[in-house]
Design an enzyme around this catalytic site. Structure first.
Site, PDB file in Angstrom:
ATOM      1  CE1 TYR A  51      -4.296   0.157  -0.451  1.00  0.00           C
ATOM      2  CE2 TYR A  51      -4.322  -1.644   1.127  1.00  0.00           C
ATOM      3  CZ  TYR A  51      -4.957  -0.897   0.154  1.00  0.00           C
ATOM      4  OH  TYR A  51      -6.232  -1.175  -0.208  1.00  0.00           O
ATOM      5  CD  GLU A  55      -4.381   4.277   0.362  1.00  0.00           C
ATOM      6  OE1 GLU A  55      -3.617   3.565   1.047  1.00  0.00           O
ATOM      7  OE2 GLU A  55      -5.619   4.264   0.411  1.00  0.00           O
ATOM      8  CG  ASP A 111      -7.315  10.559 -24.549  1.00  0.00           C
ATOM      9  OD1 ASP A 111      -6.319   9.820 -24.682  1.00  0.00           O
ATOM     10  OD2 ASP A 111      -8.426  10.144 -24.152  1.00  0.00           O
ATOM     11  CB  THR A 161      -3.990   3.914 -22.470  1.00  0.00           C
ATOM     12  OG1 THR A 161      -3.926   4.034 -23.885  1.00  0.00           O
ATOM     13  CG2 THR A 161      -5.374   4.246 -21.986  1.00  0.00           C
ATOM     14  CE  LYS A 219      -6.427   2.401 -26.346  1.00  0.00           C
ATOM     15  NZ  LYS A 219      -6.633   3.172 -25.120  1.00  0.00           N
ATOM     16  NE  ARG A 267      -5.750  -4.409 -20.857  1.00  0.00           N
ATOM     17  CZ  ARG A 267      -6.132  -3.934 -22.046  1.00  0.00           C
ATOM     18  NH1 ARG A 267      -6.915  -2.879 -22.116  1.00  0.00           N
ATOM     19  NH2 ARG A 267      -5.731  -4.514 -23.152  1.00  0.00           N
TER      20      ARG A 267
HETATM   21  N1  DSN Z   1     -11.143   0.655 -26.046  1.00  0.00           N
HETATM   22  C1  DSN Z   1     -10.237   1.620 -26.606  1.00  0.00           C
HETATM   23  C2  DSN Z   1     -10.136   1.509 -28.082  1.00  0.00           C
HETATM   24  O1  DSN Z   1     -10.329   0.411 -28.570  1.00  0.00           O
HETATM   25  O2  DSN Z   1      -9.860   2.467 -28.769  1.00  0.00           O
HETATM   26  C3  DSN Z   1     -10.576   2.973 -26.185  1.00  0.00           C
HETATM   27  O3  DSN Z   1     -10.813   3.014 -24.824  1.00  0.00           O
END
Ligand code: DSN
Length: 413
Positions: free
Chosen positions: A47, A49, A197, A223, A226, A232
């Site tokens: 933990y 925090e 974003d 994120t 990708k 993730r």
């Molecule tokens: N699920 C993602 C995508 O496929 O673009 C976006 O959150």
């Protein structure tokens, strides 16, 4: 039932699917063995925090070093100096990163201008079924009906009329370059905070094959799984003057204990993103998307906007007289994984939209090149042209296995 055995069996089956199949989902990728190991490490037991040097629990000596490394590397990826920019590497996901940004610098009910989901935006950019659309007053811009490109003049017009407190740029199904500089000018003119974003294109930006949102954006969210090819998870980078608000919004605002195993995995992902190897993969991701687009156009497929500048393609399947859902299902039976997607001004419903989204990050990470993209286009066409033929699908599935066997995941994972 022996659950441990069952779960192990299911994990192995999933690994086999990822090996055997052609992953063309634009938001998916394969992360490295070291990233997987960090995610599964005992860091998960701790933990912590708070933030490095200011934790609510004892025993964070090593955790603090890990989180500081991840923060430094996040800035390094974009050549940013820590006197001007601050990284928060605690967001668990892109959604929590975006929520923290909205709650950190705005008040519920404030006006935000973002891209319409139906034109390639994201649920967290103000969809009425998402927290964003429920808590904030979103107005949307879209693409030009003729070119399917973002119409920056129209964005400016809406921004000047609506006077939003924030403008969000970034997309999940937009196959073209995003002009962050133009968004920066529009935000300045209308007095809005600019948020980019970059979840889909972060890897391309780090590798220098897509323009960067820095220094135009005030806040950038992304994120990490990708094009970045990491765990993730997600992160936020903001101007230092906004750091306090953003940090407070993540903790104690909306998350509890950070996932330090994921933060270690993010540090490893960011470190890899600084290598030449990563740059090569990102460059190839774009080349592969272009090659796939060319091969599909040759086979009479309609691409939204006529092609691609990035890692993804959006097919308009109306001429083929099948919808995106039917196409994705048929391709799945041949181990080709894609997703149904709305196209701009889609006359069909979101459950059976007219589009199919394809992306090349995962295949590029595996080492596939233009030559393989030709085969991939042939296989997609074979399945879609013979929609409903089990014999052809079976044959295509065998060909997919033959192709993917040549690119073993053990080489990347
Ligand atoms: N699920 C993602 C995508 O496929 O673009 C976006 O959150």
């Amino acid at each position: 039932m022996n659950l441990s055995k069952k779960i192990k069996e299911l994990i192995n089956l999933e690994v086999d699917r990822q090996q055997r199949g052609l992953i063309l989902i634009a938001s998916e990728n394969y992360c490295s063995a070291e990233v997987l190991a960090a995610m599964g490490s005992p860091l998960s037991n701790k933990y912590s925090e708070g933030y490095p040097g200011k934790r609510y629990y004892s025993g964070n000596e090593h955790i603090d070093q890990i989180e500081r490394l991840a923060q430094q590397l996040a800035l390094e990826m974009f050549n940013l100096k820590d006197k001007d920019w601050h990284a928060n590497v605690q967001p668990h996901s892109g959604s929590s990163a975006n929520l923290a940004v909205y709650l950190g610098v705005l008040k519920p009910g404030d006006k935000i201008l973002a891209m319409d989901l139906a034109h390639g935006g994201h649920l967290t950019h103000g969809s009425p079924v998402n927290f964003s659309g429920k808590l904030f007053n979103f107005v949307h811009y879209g693409v030009d009906p003729k070119t399917n490109l973002i119409d920056y003049k129209a964005v400016e017009k809406i921004a000047l009329k609506e006077k939003p407190k924030m403008i969000v740029c970034g997309a999940t199904a937009y196959p073209r370059t995003i002009d962050f500089k133009k968004f920066g000018v529009i935000a300045k003119k209308s007095g809005a905070i600019l948020v980019a974003d970059i979840s889909h294109i972060a890897g391309l930006i780090v590798a220098g094959v897509h323009p960067s949102p820095f220094p135009y954006a005030d806040i950038v969210t992304s994120t990490t799984h990708k094009t970045l090819g990491g765990p993730r998870s997600a992160f936020i980078i903001c101007r230092t003057e906004l750091a306090k608000e953003i940090d407070k919004a993540i903790f104690p605002g909306l998350q509890g204990g950070p996932l330090e195993n994921m933060i270690a995995a993010k540090a490893l992902c960011f470190n890899h993103a600084l290598t030449n190897d990563f740059k090569k993969i990102q460059t190839q991701t774009i080349k592969n998307a272009r090659a796939l687009a060319t091969e599909l156009i040759k086979r009479n497929y309609n691409l939204v906007s006529g092609g691609t500048d990035n890692h993804l393609l959006l097919l308009d399947l109306r001429p083929q007289k099948i919808n995106g859902k039917q196409a994705a299902d048929a391709l799945e039976t041949a181990d080709i994984f894609t997703n149904a997607n709305m196209i701009p001004f889609d006359p069909a419903s979101p459950f059976a939209p007219s589009g199919l989204r394809l992306g090349t990050p995962a295949l590029s990470t595996r080492g596939m090149k233009e030559k393989e993209m030709k085969l991939v286009a042939e296989l997609i066409d074979k399945v879609l042209r013979n929609f409903g033929s089990t014999r052809i699908t079976k044959k295509a599935k065998q060909e997919v296995t033959q192709l993917t066997k040549k690119f073993p995941l053990s080489a990347v994972r």
